[in-house]
Design a protein around this motif. Structure first.
Motif, PDB file in Angstrom:
ATOM      1  N   VAL A 283       0.872  -1.180   0.000  1.00 18.60           N
ATOM      2  CA  VAL A 283       0.000   0.000   0.000  1.00 18.60           C
ATOM      3  C   VAL A 283       0.904   1.224   0.000  1.00 18.60           C
ATOM      4  O   VAL A 283       1.630   1.460   0.958  1.00 18.60           O
ATOM      5  N   GLY A 284       0.875   1.965  -1.096  1.00 16.16           N
ATOM      6  CA  GLY A 284       1.749   3.132  -1.218  1.00 16.16           C
ATOM      7  C   GLY A 284       1.187   4.314  -0.461  1.00 16.16           C
ATOM      8  O   GLY A 284       0.142   4.230   0.197  1.00 16.16           O
ATOM      9  N   ASP A 285       1.901   5.443  -0.590  1.00 16.14           N
ATOM     10  CA  ASP A 285       1.421   6.676   0.040  1.00 16.14           C
ATOM     11  C   ASP A 285       0.414   7.289  -0.925  1.00 16.14           C
ATOM     12  O   ASP A 285       0.738   8.178  -1.723  1.00 16.14           O
ATOM     13  N   LEU A 286      -0.823   6.808  -0.857  1.00 10.89           N
ATOM     14  CA  LEU A 286      -1.828   7.136  -1.868  1.00 10.89           C
ATOM     15  C   LEU A 286      -2.177   8.617  -1.851  1.00 10.89           C
ATOM     16  O   LEU A 286      -2.263   9.254  -2.911  1.00 10.89           O
ATOM     17  N   HIS A 287      -2.395   9.158  -0.649  1.00 13.99           N
ATOM     18  CA  HIS A 287      -2.771  10.572  -0.584  1.00 13.99           C
ATOM     19  C   HIS A 287      -1.653  11.432  -1.177  1.00 13.99           C
ATOM     20  O   HIS A 287      -1.920  12.428  -1.844  1.00 13.99           O
ATOM     21  N   ALA A 288      -0.389  11.021  -0.945  1.00 14.17           N
ATOM     22  CA  ALA A 288       0.742  11.785  -1.490  1.00 14.17           C
ATOM     23  C   ALA A 288       0.782  11.678  -3.016  1.00 14.17           C
ATOM     24  O   ALA A 288       1.174  12.631  -3.696  1.00 14.17           O
ATOM     25  N   VAL A 289       0.361  10.543  -3.567  1.00 15.04           N
ATOM     26  CA  VAL A 289       0.337  10.387  -5.032  1.00 15.04           C
ATOM     27  C   VAL A 289      -0.644  11.406  -5.633  1.00 15.04           C
ATOM     28  O   VAL A 289      -0.340  12.106  -6.602  1.00 15.04           O
ATOM     29  N   ALA A 290      -1.835  11.506  -5.024  1.00 12.98           N
ATOM     30  CA  ALA A 290      -2.840  12.441  -5.544  1.00 12.98           C
ATOM     31  C   ALA A 290      -2.340  13.888  -5.422  1.00 12.98           C
ATOM     32  O   ALA A 290      -2.514  14.699  -6.345  1.00 12.98           O
ATOM     33  N   ALA A 291      -1.679  14.191  -4.300  1.00 14.60           N
ATOM     34  CA  ALA A 291      -1.166  15.560  -4.093  1.00 14.60           C
ATOM     35  C   ALA A 291      -0.042  15.870  -5.081  1.00 14.60           C
ATOM     36  O   ALA A 291       0.031  16.961  -5.652  1.00 14.60           O
TER      37      ALA A 291
END
Ligand code: PLP
Length: 390
Positions: free
Chosen positions: A152-160
């Motif tokens: 599970v990656g840093d999903l919120h950081a990907v969107a940002a």
């Protein structure tokens, strides 16, 4: 009135025709049309806009809070139509390093022939992403929970990161489903699904979904209308029916997978368990903060080589020996022989997908029955490690 997801899976988007509680199948390839209609609005099954598509899309968009939804003939149709809409000759895509094998092959084998290049990135290490950007980067692509290592990656950081650099962020949310993660609420532009898996949940159709803002979904629809990846009305009906039990099924699968993962991680014959719900998983904390549940899939390695893993699979009685996931029945497979067979062996090994890795897609059976069955299969192939026997 805003309702909980458990209510929305039942009621969102429903229409009652002639009072029918279940929306009927419109088995008609085309529909009457007026003289002024636009190409994409002609009602025709290939254009994914017959009544069965419309009622399904109305439900799907509510489940992930999307402006618009598109159903497609398979998960790969959703993925390929989306990437071929967002990317053109000369463009570059940043993709998560470990992806579903079909997506990985499409990016590495097919996109180059359209003049579209790629780089892979580690979704858990945001500090490494900027160095991979090019002037031509248009899209960043991840999976909520990766297949088959359950990272599970840093999903919120990907969107940002996508917002900061003007990229379109695309996430394959198949493994999580809207019950465990709603990507658009966390800033993603487009969420994709293989609806073959949890959304349908009964292993009896192949389908896909694209969710996002209307402008994106309209462009993808137009491209898909030319590519022809449509879903037939009977499959729409089955997916619509399957969706109504999504919340029940996925919550049960979350619980079952957690029980099985904990059991396997305590077993002396098992050397490694990949499940984000386990405290020892490298992404556990990140998963706990981002997701509402850890999903129904886990993978693991036994003390022994690929032949031992295969013998173990054959000794199990409940799991069906088949690829795929998300059905009500537990499925078991070695990814190197199925989902990731298309990936070169060297690449698989580099990514940590060993030939002995076993993937278990846990169903909705009784968890104690599953544990008992896995236990007897383990005892059969790794007897020296059980009960302290030599
Ligand atoms: N995305 C993920 C995460 C998958 O696991 C799969 C299939 O296994 C797909 C996409 C492709 O979906 P389909 O087989 O419906 O084309």
């Amino acid at each position: 009135m805003s309702h909980q997801l458990d209510t929305q899976v039942i009621h969102a988007g429903e229409r009652r025709l002639e009072g029918a509680v279940a929306f009927p199948i419109f088995q008609s390839a085309m529909f009457e049309t007026g003289p002024e209609v636009r190409y994409d609005d002609i009602r025709y099954i290939r254009l994914n806009n017959t009544p069965n598509h419309a009622v399904l899309e109305a439900k799907l968009k509510v489940l992930e809070g999307a402006e618009a939804a598109l159903v497609t003939g398979s998960g790969m149709a959703a993925i390929t139509a989306t990437l071929l809409t967002l990317l053109s000759q000369g463009d570059h895509v940043l993709a998560q390093g470990v992806l579903y094998g079909g997506t990985h092959s499409f990016i590495t084998e097919d996109l180059p022939s359209f003049g579209i290049s790629h780089d892979f990135f580690d979704a858990a290490r945001p500090e490494t992403w900027a160095s991979k950007l090019k002037a031509s980067t248009r899209v960043i692509y991840v999976e909520t929970i990766s297949n088959p290592l359950l990272r599970v990656g840093d999903l919120h950081a990907v969107a940002a990161f996508a917002r900061e650099h003007g990229l379109v962020s695309v996430i394959d949310n198949t493994f999580a489903t809207p019950i465990n993660y709603r990507p658009l609420e966390h800033g993603f532009d487009i969420s994709l699904h293989s609806a073959t898996k949890y959304l349908n949940g009964h292993s009896d159709i192949v389908a896909g979904v694209v969710l996002g803002r209307s402008a994106h979904v309209q462009r993808i629809t137009h491209r898909l209308n030319h590519l022809g990846g449509c879903l037939d009305p009977h499959a729409c009906f089955l997916l619509h029916r399957g969706l109504k039990t999504l919340a029940l099924r996925v919550r049960r699968q979350n619980l079952n997978a957690q029980t099985v993962a904990e059991y396997l991680s305590r077993h002396p014959g098992v050397v490694k368990v990949n499940y984000p719900g386990l405290a020892g998983h490298p992404d556990h904390e990140r998963a706990r903060h981002q997701l509402k549940g850890f999903g129904g899939v886990l993978s693991f390695e036994l003390a022994g080589d690929a032949a031992v893993a295969q013998r173990f699979i054959e000794k199990t009685e409940l799991p069906v020996k088949a690829p795929s996931l998300g059905g009500v029945e537990t499925l078991i497979t070695r990814p190197c022989t199925t989902s990731h067979a298309g990936m070169p062996a060297e690449e698989r090994r580099r990514l940590g997908i060993s030939d002995a890795l076993i993937r278990l897609a846990v169903g909705i059976e009784d968890a104690a029955d599953l544990v008992e069955d896995l236990g007897q299969a383990l005892e059969a192939v790794t007897p020296h490690t059980v009960g302290g026997r030599p």
